[in-house]
Design an enzyme around this catalytic site. Structure first.
Site, PDB file in Angstrom:
ATOM      1  N   LYS A  77       0.841  -1.195   0.000  1.00 63.53           N
ATOM      2  CA  LYS A  77       0.000   0.000   0.000  1.00 63.53           C
ATOM      3  C   LYS A  77       0.878   1.248   0.000  1.00 63.53           C
ATOM      4  O   LYS A  77       1.888   1.296   0.719  1.00 63.53           O
ATOM      5  CB  LYS A  77      -0.904  -0.037   1.235  1.00 63.53           C
ATOM      6  CG  LYS A  77      -1.931   1.079   1.352  1.00 63.53           C
ATOM      7  CD  LYS A  77      -2.793   0.850   2.595  1.00 63.53           C
ATOM      8  CE  LYS A  77      -3.849   1.903   2.806  1.00 63.53           C
ATOM      9  NZ  LYS A  77      -4.672   1.641   4.017  1.00 63.53           N
ATOM     10  N   SER A 151      -9.393   1.525   3.312  1.00 66.19           N
ATOM     11  CA  SER A 151      -8.630   2.346   2.412  1.00 66.19           C
ATOM     12  C   SER A 151      -7.623   1.563   1.581  1.00 66.19           C
ATOM     13  O   SER A 151      -7.073   2.071   0.605  1.00 66.19           O
ATOM     14  CB  SER A 151      -7.884   3.425   3.223  1.00 66.19           C
ATOM     15  OG  SER A 151      -6.958   2.843   4.135  1.00 66.19           O
ATOM     16  N   SER A 175      -9.552  -0.962   7.462  1.00 70.37           N
ATOM     17  CA  SER A 175      -9.036  -0.887   6.096  1.00 70.37           C
ATOM     18  C   SER A 175      -8.355  -2.158   5.620  1.00 70.37           C
ATOM     19  O   SER A 175      -8.092  -2.305   4.429  1.00 70.37           O
ATOM     20  CB  SER A 175      -8.063   0.283   5.973  1.00 70.37           C
ATOM     21  OG  SER A 175      -8.736   1.509   6.171  1.00 70.37           O
TER      22      SER A 175
END
Length: 602
Positions: A77, A151, A175
């Site tokens: 990420k 996210s 997330s």
């Protein structure tokens, strides 16, 4: 369509026994990324030459038996540092070139893993939808305009789409779990501190976790063990106590199930049905089951965005937000700016209330060992989120946002599909450092509920697509003699599934001696019904008549009930054809499994 990258266990086997090399695997990864750089899943990918060079060095200098993640491709990420790559946190103007790897990334590289690139996210890891990014909104792999969840949107989609074997995300409010739920994969949110957050752009520093996405639980646990470790640069790190490394057996566990009055599915009956089915499956795996009130959990979760912890989100970004307000998306800026409402008195009041709630929850762990909750109460499309970005984001976090505040470990696993084709999921939660025990129960659950690998899970056709799902069980399977009758009419494979346990499978004699499978539905009360392996194909509605015209008696098209409750068109056999001594092969579980067993006997 690019070939899907295998799981960690599959690639290990291929490296050790199948002749696969890291260079060949890297070439396969690059083929799957064709055109992906700059797309909504990836923000930056490692240059092809660099990826191939690392793969070649690995092949030349390392032994697959000595490195736990030898040649395994993964994604990170883009709020986690990788040396020499830009960290954007989903905001281009915020981006900086990282000088060194985050410790969690370095440990994976040292374990032999191959970094493929950095993935999209809700800006500054603020959001659970996957739609708050200037790089574009990720969508679920199941199509139909469904959100990917956030996210950690890009990391989840990269794994679910088969571009990498595993990926790192982060998880502050859910997330690492919501995107797993919406893409049909595993999301492991470890106990805070087990995976170092040094080199991670903070969302809420005291609560942040690095999380793991994988296609199965065993892979996620392997990554956890390879990546965990205390770093001198991380004041929040905690080691896994030695006595917690070995997991407890599922049969010794006491399962907590939320009271019915505490469950909220936001009008989504399909998700309610799937959760009940998941709980029923868990009942057969654990030692005891009891009812648990959720009020303390839910109130703690509300503190995250309706209490002073939102000010902690602002703490690390206040200077950038003041100097570059136009660089931040309006919805993200609006969430962060609410942190200005709180003062020091509010912070202490919030801490005191959280401590009271944690004490209440800690008492529950004397009565149960694990709590099961829906990962999300319902799902949304990108269009629905755009209509109400804050309200629908809040709905997605109902069962996730309390976990880090209450210092819990969590594992999210798929739980089938609703009748409307939406993915369902459940999450197992336990007290801090129960990670391996949660994972063991999660693995047992997935084994019990998914005997057929669903590498591309079935989803309902998008409205207006003029397609229908059709279940095939024998000669129309991929690679079988009559599969062309589907593909020549525009059919595409939607995935593997299994029927409800209401069927029997027979081998019908044929002139060529190869035999033909006949699927017969039995009465609801018949105890001898079996779940049978099928493939689901998307067929243009206009071609259904042509397919039906080519189906010989005693076969026909009818409605087949799947294990997740859906009814789809499928090939059925009339009962009269099995009354004259046809071989009952139901116990094999499917036509291919039967033929494999028969070949081994011969």
């Amino acid at each position: 369509m690019p070939e899907r990258i295998g799981s960690i266990s599959e690639l290990r086997s291929a490296y050790r026994h199948g002749g696969l090399t890291p260079t060949e695997l890297a070439e396969q990864v690059l083929a799957g990324l064709s055109g992906a750089d700059g797309g909504p899943v990836w923000i930056t990918t490692v240059p092809a030459g660099q990826l191939l060079a690392r793969a070649e060095r690995l092949a030349a200098t390392a032994d697959p038996a000595t490195l736990p993640l030898y040649g395994i491709p993964f994604a990170v990420k883009d709020n986690i540092d990788v040396a020499g790559m830009t960290t954007t946190a989903g905001c281009p103007d915020f981006g900086y070139s990282a000088v060194e790897d985050a410790p969690v990334v370095r440990r994976l590289l040292d374990a032999g893993a191959l970094l493929v690139g950095k993935t999209n996210l809700d800006q500054f890891a603020t959001g659970l939808t996957g739609s708050r990014s200037p790089y574009g909104s990720c969508a679920s792999v199941f199509g139909g305009g469904l959100i990917s969840g956030g996210s950690s949107s890009g990391s989840a989609v990269a794994v679910a789409a088969g571009q990498v074997s595993f990926a790192l995300g982060t998880d502050t409010a859910g997330s690492g779990r919501v995107p797993a739920a919406l893409n049909g994969i595993v999301g492991l949110k470890p106990t805070r501190g087990l995976l170092s957050t040094a080199g991670v752009v903070p969302a809420c520093r005291s609560l942040d976790c690095v999380s793991v996405f994988a296609t199965d639980v065993a892979d996620a646990v392997d990554v956890l063990h390879a990546a965990r470790g205390v770093s001198a640069a991380d004041p929040w790190g905690r080691p896994l106590p030695a006595e917690r490394v070995v997991a407890r057996m599922p049969g010794t566990l006491r399962l907590g199930v939320p009271r019915a009055e505490d469950l909220e599915f936001f009008g989504d009956a399909g998700q309610a049905v799937r959760f009940a089915a998941g709980v029923q499956a868990l009942r057969g795996l654990v030692g005891q089951v009891g009812s648990v009130p959720l009020q303390s959990f839910l109130e703690a979760g509300e503190l995250l965005y309706q209490g002073p912890w939102v000010a902690e989100r602002l703490a690390g970004l206040d200077g950038f937000l003041r100097e570059h307000p136009e660089a931040v998306l309006p919805v993200t800026r609006g969430v962060l700016e609410t942190g200005r409402r709180y003062d020091a008195i509010d912070v202490f009041r919030g801490q005191h209330r959280l401590r009271e709630l944690r004490a209440q929850v800690d008492q529950l762990w004397h009565e149960v060992d694990v709590l099961v909750v829906p990962t999300v109460g319902t799902t949304f499309t990108l269009a629905e989120v755009a209509e109400d970005p804050i309200g629908r984001n809040t709905a997605l976090g109902r069962y996730t946002q309390f976990a880090n505040l209450l210092d819990l470990a969590a594992v999210t696993v798929p739980n089938g599909f609703t009748a409307a084709g939406r993915p369902a999921s459940l999450t197992l939660l336990g007290p801090a450092f129960s990670d391996t025990t949660m994972a063991r129960l999660a693995a047992a659950f997935t084994t019990a509920t998914r005997t057929v690998p669903e590498t591309t899970a079935p989803a309902a056709a998008p409205p207006g697509s003029a397609q229908t799902l059709i279940a095939v069980v024998g000669r129309h399977l991929a690679g079988e003699s009559r599969n062309a009758e589907l593909t020549e009419r525009g059919a595409t494979l939607a995935g593997a599934a299994r029927t409800a346990p209401r069927y029997r499978l027979y081998r019908l004699e044929t002139a060529d001696g190869a035999g033909l499978p006949g699927l017969v539905r039995v009465a609801e009360a018949d105890p001898d019904g079996h779940p049978i392996e099928v493939e689901l194909w998307r067929l243009p509605v206009a071609a259904v008549g042509e397919v039906l015209a080519g189906v010989p008696a005693p076969l026909s098209l009818g409605w087949v009930r799947l294990h997740d409750g859906r009814e789809v068109l499928g090939f059925l056999c009339e009962a009269y054809a099995v009354d004259s001594g046809a071989e009952d092969i139901s116990a094999a579980g499917g036509w291919r499994a039967y033929r494999r067993a028969a070949a081994q006997r011969s």
